[in-house]
Scaffold this motif. Structure first.
Motif, PDB file in Angstrom:
ATOM      1  N   LYS A   3       0.729  -1.436  -0.082  1.00 42.11           N
ATOM      2  CA  LYS A   3       0.177   0.117   0.174  1.00 42.11           C
ATOM      3  C   LYS A   3       1.121   1.101  -0.146  1.00 42.11           C
ATOM      4  O   LYS A   3       0.609   1.841  -0.654  1.00 42.11           O
ATOM      5  CB  LYS A   3      -0.804  -0.267   1.151  1.00 42.11           C
ATOM      6  N   ARG A 126      -1.634   5.930   8.878  1.00 40.39           N
ATOM      7  CA  ARG A 126      -3.212   6.227   9.575  1.00 40.39           C
ATOM      8  C   ARG A 126      -3.697   5.758   9.024  1.00 40.39           C
ATOM      9  O   ARG A 126      -4.928   5.697   9.746  1.00 40.39           O
ATOM     10  CB  ARG A 126      -2.869   6.503  11.202  1.00 40.39           C
ATOM     11  N   ASP A 127      -4.194   7.441   9.135  1.00 44.63           N
ATOM     12  CA  ASP A 127      -5.281   7.583   7.791  1.00 44.63           C
ATOM     13  C   ASP A 127      -5.368   7.654   6.771  1.00 44.63           C
ATOM     14  O   ASP A 127      -6.330   7.796   6.197  1.00 44.63           O
ATOM     15  CB  ASP A 127      -5.650   9.449   8.407  1.00 44.63           C
ATOM     16  N   ALA A 128      -4.953   6.786   6.334  1.00 45.70           N
ATOM     17  CA  ALA A 128      -4.637   6.270   4.924  1.00 45.70           C
ATOM     18  C   ALA A 128      -5.447   5.059   4.051  1.00 45.70           C
ATOM     19  O   ALA A 128      -6.054   5.048   3.041  1.00 45.70           O
ATOM     20  CB  ALA A 128      -3.514   5.705   4.255  1.00 45.70           C
ATOM     21  N   ASP A 129      -6.981   4.839   5.362  1.00 43.79           N
ATOM     22  CA  ASP A 129      -7.681   3.781   4.942  1.00 43.79           C
ATOM     23  C   ASP A 129      -8.587   4.622   3.655  1.00 43.79           C
ATOM     24  O   ASP A 129      -8.986   3.325   3.071  1.00 43.79           O
ATOM     25  CB  ASP A 129      -9.158   3.724   5.852  1.00 43.79           C
ATOM     26  N   GLU A 130      -8.636   5.503   3.387  1.00 48.23           N
ATOM     27  CA  GLU A 130      -9.083   5.807   2.307  1.00 48.23           C
ATOM     28  C   GLU A 130      -8.338   5.547   1.071  1.00 48.23           C
ATOM     29  O   GLU A 130      -9.229   5.486  -0.185  1.00 48.23           O
ATOM     30  CB  GLU A 130     -10.381   7.383   1.728  1.00 48.23           C
ATOM     31  N   TYR A 131      -7.524   5.295   0.840  1.00 49.40           N
ATOM     32  CA  TYR A 131      -6.512   5.169  -0.296  1.00 49.40           C
ATOM     33  C   TYR A 131      -6.247   3.740  -0.210  1.00 49.40           C
ATOM     34  O   TYR A 131      -6.101   3.155   0.603  1.00 49.40           O
ATOM     35  CB  TYR A 131      -5.118   6.411  -0.412  1.00 49.40           C
ATOM     36  N   ASP A 132      -5.847   3.599  -1.822  1.00 43.83           N
ATOM     37  CA  ASP A 132      -5.795   2.473  -2.106  1.00 43.83           C
ATOM     38  C   ASP A 132      -4.034   2.509  -2.250  1.00 43.83           C
ATOM     39  O   ASP A 132      -3.565   1.096  -1.575  1.00 43.83           O
ATOM     40  CB  ASP A 132      -6.096   1.935  -3.380  1.00 43.83           C
ATOM     41  N   THR A 208       4.345  -0.592   9.845  1.00 40.41           N
ATOM     42  CA  THR A 208       4.172  -0.859   8.667  1.00 40.41           C
ATOM     43  C   THR A 208       5.481  -0.539   7.875  1.00 40.41           C
ATOM     44  O   THR A 208       4.942  -1.045   6.237  1.00 40.41           O
ATOM     45  CB  THR A 208       3.616   0.147   8.578  1.00 40.41           C
ATOM     46  N   ASP A 212       4.420  -3.517   5.190  1.00 36.62           N
ATOM     47  CA  ASP A 212       3.057  -2.747   4.494  1.00 36.62           C
ATOM     48  C   ASP A 212       4.131  -1.508   3.380  1.00 36.62           C
ATOM     49  O   ASP A 212       3.409  -1.243   2.551  1.00 36.62           O
ATOM     50  CB  ASP A 212       2.213  -2.932   5.017  1.00 36.62           C
ATOM     51  N   SER A 321      -4.499  -7.626   0.238  1.00 33.02           N
ATOM     52  CA  SER A 321      -5.032  -7.784   1.984  1.00 33.02           C
ATOM     53  C   SER A 321      -6.179  -7.175   1.578  1.00 33.02           C
ATOM     54  O   SER A 321      -6.327  -5.781   1.284  1.00 33.02           O
ATOM     55  CB  SER A 321      -3.398  -7.105   2.363  1.00 33.02           C
TER      56      SER A 321
END
Lengths: 321, 98
Positions: A3, A126-132, A208, A212, A321
């Motif tokens: 990611k 941490r706030d990268a949930d919205e990005y692929d 991370t 990752d 993942s």
């Protein structure tokens, strides 16, 4: 593909171009992509001809592409204000001045800048949930390497602090046998709590980065940047972060055979040397060369960016993942 | 006052004296010793956190500055102690009451 993708390398080799190109490619492939510039001399704004700041902003003309430029100075300031605010709730005004001085001092040391940058780094991850996919365009080699080495280093330091603090609290408790109340108690010590929080943050960053994230180094076909790349690979390996591949940028093009002018002769020689160096790079490094990018006449932006993107032999598919 | 009451009162008095003696000779110095040790450990902790207050650059003082609001009083006393302390012998010597 992981990611988080990092592009590093010596100053001026074209990290911003390569990372922007790669990000564009990811976005074109349908991934929501964020480009993060951590270089204090930001140039992402120049590549996309658009001003970016500390918050992710959509890049005009590219769907699914966002960009942001980290500003450690702003972060340092905010951090300091936050501490001062907490302090005025906690501490009696008589000693505020004394401590104010220490707080200012702590935020003026050279390490503060790096620490703040690192904090922002972790926030972004941490706030990268919205990005692929999150592409980091990092500052020149030295700075980045130090940044990436921080989690392990800080973790062990904080561990030592916690154990010292725990020991003194333990002693205070022992000194308070009988009807005396201990001066401090382990369960309600805010210090240990804060330190633990920090430690968890560093652990997260370390994990991370190890599990990752993928690292690519950008280099030019010249002695200096080859040597620096060699050192960078050694260092990164030391920190347990393997380099996935190399991007060779700014290779001189070959003139046509019928051109015999002075400029053409120069370019032909230049092209030969560059080709030799590319061959050396392919031989000496274990890491695969994932792209060879030719030197362009103009600054790489707009359509040229797409051309460069096409030259990158990097997979873009999302992590499974 | 009956004899037994007087004996009782005397015994109470004796206990108090003995406990006081015990406290003064054994208990208190022991507590003091442990507390001193705890304070010393605290000093080391504070020094590790804020070495830059004494001109030694510390890469983590940016993070430990977050602790200052909770360390307020302690920090100020510590700083004064560090500047005033003459030698380790002087500090260690304080636990012996001559």
């Amino acid at each position: 593909m992981e990611k988080f993708v990092f592009f590093g390398g010596k100053g001026g080799v074209g990290k911003t171009t390569v990372s922007s190109a790669y990000a564009t490619r990811c976005a074109d492939a349908g991934l929501d992509t964020l480009v993060v510039s951590t270089d204090p001399a930001h140039s992402t704004s120049d590549v996309f001809d658009q001003q970016f700041d500390d918050d992710p902003k959509p890049v005009e003309g590219h769907d699914g592409l966002w960009a942001m430029e980290l500003d450690p100075e702003e972060e340092v300031e905010a951090h300091m204000q936050e501490i001062k605010r907490t302090m005025s709730d906690q501490v009696s005004p008589s000693i505020v001045n004394e401590i104010d001085r220490q707080i200012e001092l702590a935020h003026r040391t050279p390490g503060a800048y790096e620490a703040a940058l690192f904090d922002r780094f972790i926030d972004v991850m941490r706030d990268a949930d919205e990005y692929d996919r999150v592409v980091f365009d990092t500052s020149p080699t030295g700075g980045t390497l130090r940044l990436l080495a921080l989690p392990e280093f800080l973790e062990s330091w904080i561990e030592r602090l916690v154990s010292k603090r725990a020991k003194s609290i333990d002693l205070y408790e022992k000194a308070a046998i009988g009807d005396k109340d201990a001066r401090r108690k382990a369960e309600e010590d805010p210090i240990i709590e804060r330190l633990q929080e920090r430690k968890e943050m560093f652990e997260f960053a370390g994990e991370t980065l190890r599990d990752d994230a993928a690292f690519y180094l950008v280099l030019n076909p010249d002695e200096l940047s080859i040597r620096e790349t060699d050192r960078a690979i050694q260092n990164l390996t030391e920190y347990g972060l393997g380099v996935r591949g190399l991007v060779i940028n700014k290779i001189s093009p070959e003139p046509d055979d019928d051109e015999q002018g002075r400029g053409a002769r120069f370019l032909r020689r230049r092209h030969e040397t560059d080709r030799e160096r590319v061959a050396t790079i392919r031989e000496t490094f274990d890491e695969p060369v994932v792209a060879e990018i030719e030197l362009r006449i103009e600054e790489i932006k707009g359509d040229l960016l797409e051309d460069v993107a096409a030259e990158l032999d990097l997979e873009v598919a999302a992590a499974t993942s | 006052m009956t004899l037994s009451e007087r004996i009782e009162a005397y015994r109470e008095y004796l206990m108090e004296v003995l406990h006081g003696l015990y406290h003064g000779m054994i208990e208190h110095p022991a507590y003091e010793l442990i507390e001193k040790e705890a304070e010393d450990t605290d000093d080391v902790f504070l020094f590790a956190c804020f070495a830059d207050a004494f001109g030694i650059p510390s890469p983590i003082s940016y993070y430990t500055a977050e602790l200052l609001p909770y360390l307020g009083e302690e920090f100020e006393q510590w700083e004064r102690r560090m500047w005033d302390r003459e030698s380790l012998v002087e500090r260690k010597g304080q636990q012996y009451h001559f």
